[in-house]
Design a protein around this motif. Sequence first.
Motif, PDB file in Angstrom:
ATOM      1  N   ILE A 151      40.507  52.901  41.674  1.00 52.25           N
ATOM      2  CA  ILE A 151      39.084  52.572  41.568  1.00 52.25           C
ATOM      3  C   ILE A 151      38.948  51.156  41.014  1.00 52.25           C
ATOM      4  O   ILE A 151      39.503  50.836  39.965  1.00 52.25           O
ATOM      5  N   ALA A 152      38.217  50.322  41.725  1.00 48.25           N
ATOM      6  CA  ALA A 152      37.970  48.951  41.275  1.00 48.25           C
ATOM      7  C   ALA A 152      36.613  48.891  40.575  1.00 48.25           C
ATOM      8  O   ALA A 152      35.704  49.666  40.876  1.00 48.25           O
ATOM      9  N   SER A 153      36.473  47.965  39.643  1.00 47.00           N
ATOM     10  CA  SER A 153      35.200  47.800  38.953  1.00 47.00           C
ATOM     11  C   SER A 153      34.115  47.390  39.944  1.00 47.00           C
ATOM     12  O   SER A 153      34.402  46.835  41.009  1.00 47.00           O
ATOM     13  N   LYS A 157      36.138  41.221  42.347  1.00 47.59           N
ATOM     14  CA  LYS A 157      36.248  40.124  43.312  1.00 47.59           C
ATOM     15  C   LYS A 157      37.699  39.679  43.508  1.00 47.59           C
ATOM     16  O   LYS A 157      38.003  38.995  44.478  1.00 47.59           O
ATOM     17  N   GLY A 158      38.579  40.033  42.560  1.00 50.77           N
ATOM     18  CA  GLY A 158      39.956  39.593  42.663  1.00 50.77           C
ATOM     19  C   GLY A 158      40.795  40.043  41.489  1.00 50.77           C
ATOM     20  O   GLY A 158      40.391  40.919  40.700  1.00 50.77           O
ATOM     21  N   ALA A 159      41.971  39.433  41.333  1.00 50.53           N
ATOM     22  CA  ALA A 159      42.954  39.886  40.358  1.00 50.53           C
ATOM     23  C   ALA A 159      42.483  39.786  38.910  1.00 50.53           C
ATOM     24  O   ALA A 159      43.031  40.455  38.029  1.00 50.53           O
ATOM     25  N   ALA A 160      41.471  38.989  38.633  1.00 48.17           N
ATOM     26  CA  ALA A 160      40.979  38.854  37.260  1.00 48.17           C
ATOM     27  C   ALA A 160      40.052  39.993  36.861  1.00 48.17           C
ATOM     28  O   ALA A 160      39.663  40.093  35.699  1.00 48.17           O
ATOM     29  N   ASP A 161      39.696  40.848  37.821  1.00 51.25           N
ATOM     30  CA  ASP A 161      38.749  41.924  37.549  1.00 51.25           C
ATOM     31  C   ASP A 161      39.456  43.272  37.381  1.00 51.25           C
ATOM     32  O   ASP A 161      40.579  43.466  37.839  1.00 51.25           O
ATOM     33  N   LEU A 279      29.202  45.624  23.193  1.00 47.35           N
ATOM     34  CA  LEU A 279      29.842  44.709  22.247  1.00 47.35           C
ATOM     35  C   LEU A 279      29.849  43.253  22.712  1.00 47.35           C
ATOM     36  O   LEU A 279      30.227  42.368  21.947  1.00 47.35           O
ATOM     37  N   GLY A 280      29.454  43.004  23.963  1.00 50.29           N
ATOM     38  CA  GLY A 280      29.459  41.627  24.428  1.00 50.29           C
ATOM     39  C   GLY A 280      29.478  41.503  25.934  1.00 50.29           C
ATOM     40  O   GLY A 280      29.134  42.454  26.660  1.00 50.29           O
ATOM     41  N   MET A 281      29.908  40.338  26.405  1.00 53.30           N
ATOM     42  CA  MET A 281      29.894  40.033  27.833  1.00 53.30           C
ATOM     43  C   MET A 281      31.229  39.429  28.259  1.00 53.30           C
ATOM     44  O   MET A 281      31.898  38.751  27.479  1.00 53.30           O
ATOM     45  N   TYR A 282      31.597  39.681  29.518  1.00 48.77           N
ATOM     46  CA  TYR A 282      32.695  38.949  30.131  1.00 48.77           C
ATOM     47  C   TYR A 282      32.082  37.900  31.046  1.00 48.77           C
ATOM     48  O   TYR A 282      31.153  38.192  31.819  1.00 48.77           O
ATOM     49  N   VAL A 283      32.579  36.670  30.939  1.00 46.01           N
ATOM     50  CA  VAL A 283      32.007  35.554  31.678  1.00 46.01           C
ATOM     51  C   VAL A 283      33.113  34.818  32.438  1.00 46.01           C
ATOM     52  O   VAL A 283      34.144  34.460  31.854  1.00 46.01           O
ATOM     53  N   LYS A 284      32.891  34.610  33.723  1.00 43.43           N
ATOM     54  CA  LYS A 284      33.818  33.814  34.529  1.00 43.43           C
ATOM     55  C   LYS A 284      33.344  32.373  34.483  1.00 43.43           C
ATOM     56  O   LYS A 284      32.221  32.055  34.876  1.00 43.43           O
ATOM     57  N   VAL A 285      34.209  31.493  33.986  1.00 43.39           N
ATOM     58  CA  VAL A 285      33.811  30.098  33.777  1.00 43.39           C
ATOM     59  C   VAL A 285      34.631  29.149  34.636  1.00 43.39           C
ATOM     60  O   VAL A 285      35.747  29.470  35.067  1.00 43.39           O
TER      61      VAL A 285
END
Length: 331
Positions: A151-153, A157-161, A279-285
């Motif tokens: 199961i993917a999130s 979108k790719g290997a970082a997820d 608890l927070g956010m994940y951000v792709k920068v």
Amino acid sequence: MKILQAATFLSLFAMEVHSFSLTKSQMVGINSRETHSRVFSSSATESAGHSSSSRMGGVKIDEEELKIQQALSEHQSNAAKLGWSVDVRTLVEYNHGFAVMSTNSKSNSGFPGGSVVGFAPDEDGRPLFSFSGMSTHTQDILADPRCSVTIASKEFKGAADGRVNLMGNCKKIKAPEEIEAAKKIYLAKHPKAFWVNFDDFNWFRMDVEQIRFVGGFARAGFVTAEEYTTSKPDSISAIGNRVAQHMNEDHMEATIAMIASQIPGLDVTDATITSVDSLGMYVKVKRTPPASDQTQEFKIRLPFPRVAEDRKDVKSIIVEMTQAAARDEKE
């Protein structure tokens, strides 16, 4: 002096390794502190007599860039994150409802079978399925119930997820009351699945026995079945995608400012929130280091100052973080 991409990648890799929070059941064969020390250690003064750069594995890196990456590593190691079992339960719960099921093929002995299937997790995180008797995966699990689902999130979108692999036994549900309960849960996830009422379709439930989790680069391990079952999905993650979409479409500059406030020196040109939890956010920068012309793209954790209780609280916290970032920018 130009910063080589290899050095930067090693630094970011070390940062992500350094941010692990493992339990005894999570087996990752990397000592994060040792890795951090090896990758970020500065070399002695060079033979030419000046020290405008440091070396990492024989590769030179700009001193200012090294300081930024060290600050990023320290920030990420202290950033609040969901526990692994909660992270996994959250991913499974708020997934789009489809997964890849791997079975032991009945018709091609010794080979694995693969199918994209719809599912919905029950209150214990066990995947529920409605399968046609004609489907090959149905025939496979009736002959051998051992299987896995990958199961993917939802934002994958790719290997970082993130993605998770659940292994266990999938068996037919027979009790009428359990069938009705499974149908109710499944239709809540897949309201247009009219075919579940066809006579040829039967209900199945997977008892999860092993869990493998990959949260992104250098973040992988195991969660026990007991940890998985007893954990509950993060409630804020249920509305996290809507918050992320709003911020990305209308307030990306605020996200960029929050990053600059929490990690001084880390100037990014693009900041896309991929997920939001209590608890927070994940951000792709995206960023281009001052001494380089090579653009970097990676994920960072942007923690909240406190636990968010509901959607209104998430909004209040983000407003507070934005205001704090604005004050820091003026100082």
